[in-house]
Scaffold this motif. Sequence first.
Motif, short mmCIF file in Angstrom:
data_model
loop_
_atom_site.label_atom_id
_atom_site.label_comp_id
_atom_site.label_asym_id
_atom_site.label_seq_id
_atom_site.Cartn_x
_atom_site.Cartn_y
_atom_site.Cartn_z
N VAL A 92 0.83 -1.28 0.12
CA VAL A 92 0.12 -0.04 0.13
C VAL A 92 0.96 1.11 -0.14
O VAL A 92 2.25 1.16 0.37
N PRO A 93 0.55 2.32 -0.29
CA PRO A 93 1.41 3.66 -0.43
C PRO A 93 1.88 3.82 1.01
O PRO A 93 1.07 3.55 2.18
N GLY A 94 3.33 3.86 1.14
CA GLY A 94 3.77 3.98 2.26
C GLY A 94 4.12 2.90 3.08
O GLY A 94 4.74 2.78 4.22
N GLY A 95 4.10 1.71 2.59
CA GLY A 95 4.33 0.56 3.24
C GLY A 95 3.64 -0.77 2.90
O GLY A 95 3.29 -1.09 1.74
N PHE A 96 3.05 -1.55 4.01
CA PHE A 96 2.37 -2.91 3.84
C PHE A 96 1.16 -2.79 4.64
O PHE A 96 1.00 -2.16 5.41
N ARG A 97 0.33 -3.62 4.16
CA ARG A 97 -0.96 -3.97 5.11
C ARG A 97 -1.17 -5.50 5.16
O ARG A 97 -0.90 -6.22 4.00
N ASP A 98 -1.58 -5.82 6.32
CA ASP A 98 -2.08 -7.44 6.36
C ASP A 98 -3.53 -7.47 6.48
O ASP A 98 -4.21 -6.54 6.95
N ALA A 99 -3.87 -8.80 6.06
CA ALA A 99 -5.47 -9.07 6.22
C ALA A 99 -5.51 -10.65 6.57
O ALA A 99 -4.69 -11.25 5.82
#
Length: 76
Positions: free
Chosen positions: A24-31
Amino acid sequence: MAARLVITISVADIGARITTRRRVPGGFRDAVGVLESWEGGVLRIRKRDGTLVEISEETLVAGRVVPAAPPRPEPM
């Protein structure tokens, strides 16, 4: 030692509980949740709270099947 990001999920894992990491913009995201569908390059994951997360497979950097969530404690 750096972590290795690997995608080991596929369409065959629909109905399984999975964990994902995406850019994602600016890094990572977990789900984390149940993979409900994977169509047209979009994964749909139902989280424990009932929300539906849609992830473009182009942003996916890691994903794997995980065990079922532990039961929630009974309210006292």
